[in-house]
Scaffold this motif. Structure first.
Motif, PDB file in Angstrom:
ATOM      1  N   LEU A 139       3.229  51.484 -19.942  1.00 46.51           N
ATOM      2  CA  LEU A 139       4.277  51.596 -18.927  1.00 46.51           C
ATOM      3  C   LEU A 139       5.670  51.562 -19.558  1.00 46.51           C
ATOM      4  N   ILE A 140       5.855  50.737 -20.564  1.00 44.19           N
ATOM      5  CA  ILE A 140       7.130  50.713 -21.280  1.00 44.19           C
ATOM      6  C   ILE A 140       7.371  52.056 -21.968  1.00 44.19           C
ATOM      7  N   PHE A 141       6.326  52.633 -22.545  1.00 47.34           N
ATOM      8  CA  PHE A 141       6.438  53.935 -23.182  1.00 47.34           C
ATOM      9  C   PHE A 141       6.839  55.006 -22.169  1.00 47.34           C
ATOM     10  N   ARG A 142       6.216  54.990 -20.984  1.00 46.98           N
ATOM     11  CA  ARG A 142       6.564  55.963 -19.940  1.00 46.98           C
ATOM     12  C   ARG A 142       8.019  55.805 -19.518  1.00 46.98           C
ATOM     13  N   MET A 143       8.472  54.565 -19.361  1.00 45.16           N
ATOM     14  CA  MET A 143       9.871  54.329 -18.973  1.00 45.16           C
ATOM     15  C   MET A 143      10.826  54.826 -20.042  1.00 45.16           C
ATOM     16  N   SER A 144      10.484  54.607 -21.305  1.00 49.08           N
ATOM     17  CA  SER A 144      11.366  55.067 -22.368  1.00 49.08           C
ATOM     18  C   SER A 144      11.432  56.588 -22.402  1.00 49.08           C
ATOM     19  N   LYS A 145      10.318  57.257 -22.114  1.00 44.88           N
ATOM     20  CA  LYS A 145      10.328  58.722 -22.052  1.00 44.88           C
ATOM     21  C   LYS A 145      11.170  59.221 -20.879  1.00 44.88           C
ATOM     22  N   MET A 146      11.120  58.523 -19.754  1.00 48.16           N
ATOM     23  CA  MET A 146      11.942  58.904 -18.603  1.00 48.16           C
ATOM     24  C   MET A 146      13.425  58.739 -18.918  1.00 48.16           C
ATOM     25  N   ILE A 147      13.777  57.656 -19.593  1.00 48.72           N
ATOM     26  CA  ILE A 147      15.171  57.430 -19.974  1.00 48.72           C
ATOM     27  C   ILE A 147      15.623  58.484 -20.972  1.00 48.72           C
ATOM     28  N   GLU A 148      14.747  58.817 -21.909  1.00 49.69           N
ATOM     29  CA  GLU A 148      15.075  59.844 -22.900  1.00 49.69           C
ATOM     30  C   GLU A 148      15.326  61.196 -22.230  1.00 49.69           C
ATOM     31  N   ALA A 166     -10.292  50.465 -16.198  1.00 42.00           N
ATOM     32  CA  ALA A 166     -11.757  50.462 -16.205  1.00 42.00           C
ATOM     33  C   ALA A 166     -12.295  49.359 -17.112  1.00 42.00           C
ATOM     34  N   LEU A 167     -11.640  49.137 -18.244  1.00 40.08           N
ATOM     35  CA  LEU A 167     -12.058  48.051 -19.142  1.00 40.08           C
ATOM     36  C   LEU A 167     -11.839  46.682 -18.505  1.00 40.08           C
ATOM     37  N   ILE A 168     -10.769  46.539 -17.740  1.00 37.91           N
ATOM     38  CA  ILE A 168     -10.538  45.270 -17.038  1.00 37.91           C
ATOM     39  C   ILE A 168     -11.670  45.016 -16.054  1.00 37.91           C
ATOM     40  N   ILE A 169     -12.031  46.036 -15.287  1.00 34.05           N
ATOM     41  CA  ILE A 169     -13.114  45.877 -14.311  1.00 34.05           C
ATOM     42  C   ILE A 169     -14.426  45.559 -15.014  1.00 34.05           C
ATOM     43  N   PHE A 170     -14.701  46.245 -16.118  1.00 35.19           N
ATOM     44  CA  PHE A 170     -15.930  45.969 -16.863  1.00 35.19           C
ATOM     45  C   PHE A 170     -15.944  44.539 -17.392  1.00 35.19           C
ATOM     46  N   ALA A 175      -7.179  40.420 -21.321  1.00 33.87           N
ATOM     47  CA  ALA A 175      -5.811  40.219 -21.811  1.00 33.87           C
ATOM     48  C   ALA A 175      -5.346  41.422 -22.639  1.00 33.87           C
ATOM     49  N   ALA A 176      -6.227  41.946 -23.476  1.00 36.64           N
ATOM     50  CA  ALA A 176      -5.867  43.103 -24.306  1.00 36.64           C
ATOM     51  C   ALA A 176      -5.618  44.339 -23.443  1.00 36.64           C
ATOM     52  N   SER A 177      -6.402  44.510 -22.407  1.00 37.31           N
ATOM     53  CA  SER A 177      -6.214  45.661 -21.521  1.00 37.31           C
ATOM     54  C   SER A 177      -4.900  45.567 -20.761  1.00 37.31           C
ATOM     55  N   TYR A 188      -1.434  58.450 -18.425  1.00 37.93           N
ATOM     56  CA  TYR A 188      -2.137  58.076 -17.200  1.00 37.93           C
ATOM     57  C   TYR A 188      -3.637  57.919 -17.443  1.00 37.93           C
ATOM     58  N   ILE A 189      -4.195  58.747 -18.290  1.00 41.04           N
ATOM     59  CA  ILE A 189      -5.612  58.617 -18.635  1.00 41.04           C
ATOM     60  C   ILE A 189      -5.862  57.302 -19.370  1.00 41.04           C
ATOM     61  N   LEU A 190      -4.973  56.959 -20.299  1.00 41.15           N
ATOM     62  CA  LEU A 190      -5.129  55.691 -21.025  1.00 41.15           C
ATOM     63  C   LEU A 190      -4.981  54.489 -20.099  1.00 41.15           C
ATOM     64  N   ILE A 191      -4.062  54.563 -19.142  1.00 37.45           N
ATOM     65  CA  ILE A 191      -3.915  53.473 -18.171  1.00 37.45           C
ATOM     66  C   ILE A 191      -5.180  53.345 -17.337  1.00 37.45           C
ATOM     67  N   PHE A 192      -5.739  54.470 -16.917  1.00 35.14           N
ATOM     68  CA  PHE A 192      -6.988  54.443 -16.147  1.00 35.14           C
ATOM     69  C   PHE A 192      -8.118  53.827 -16.968  1.00 35.14           C
ATOM     70  N   LEU A 193      -8.216  54.181 -18.240  1.00 36.31           N
ATOM     71  CA  LEU A 193      -9.258  53.605 -19.102  1.00 36.31           C
ATOM     72  C   LEU A 193      -9.070  52.100 -19.278  1.00 36.31           C
ATOM     73  N   ALA A 194      -7.816  51.654 -19.400  1.00 40.14           N
ATOM     74  CA  ALA A 194      -7.556  50.223 -19.526  1.00 40.14           C
ATOM     75  C   ALA A 194      -7.951  49.492 -18.243  1.00 40.14           C
TER      76      ALA A 194
END
Length: 66
Positions: free
Chosen positions: A51-60, A14-18, A41-43, A6-12
């Motif tokens: 988000l894909i990583f979070r979904m895979s952890k939920m499935i696991e 923030a980079l989009i806004i910047f 685009a990179a953000s 969630y912290i990394l998503i928030f930072l991404a």
């Protein structure tokens, strides 16, 4: 791990806004605007990967419970 993603998503986000502030809409594909577009685009890619990583952890977690 959940809080870290969630912290990394928030930072991404923030980079989009910047990077949006860098854009010059009159000359979108020249100078610093190109750098801003690439950063946006990179953000977005980073957010989708996280988000894909979070979904895979939920499935696991759900498959471990069964």
């Amino acid at each position: 791990m959940k809080i870290f993603t969630y912290i990394l998503i928030f930072l991404a986000l923030a980079l989009i806004i910047f990077n949006i502030t860098i854009l010059d809409f009159d000359h979108l594909f020249e100078g610093d605007s190109v750098v801003g577009l690439i950063g946006i685009a990179a953000s977005f890619c980073a957010i989708f990967i996280l988000l894909i990583f979070r979904m895979s952890k939920m499935i696991e977690e759900k498959t471990k419970d069964k």
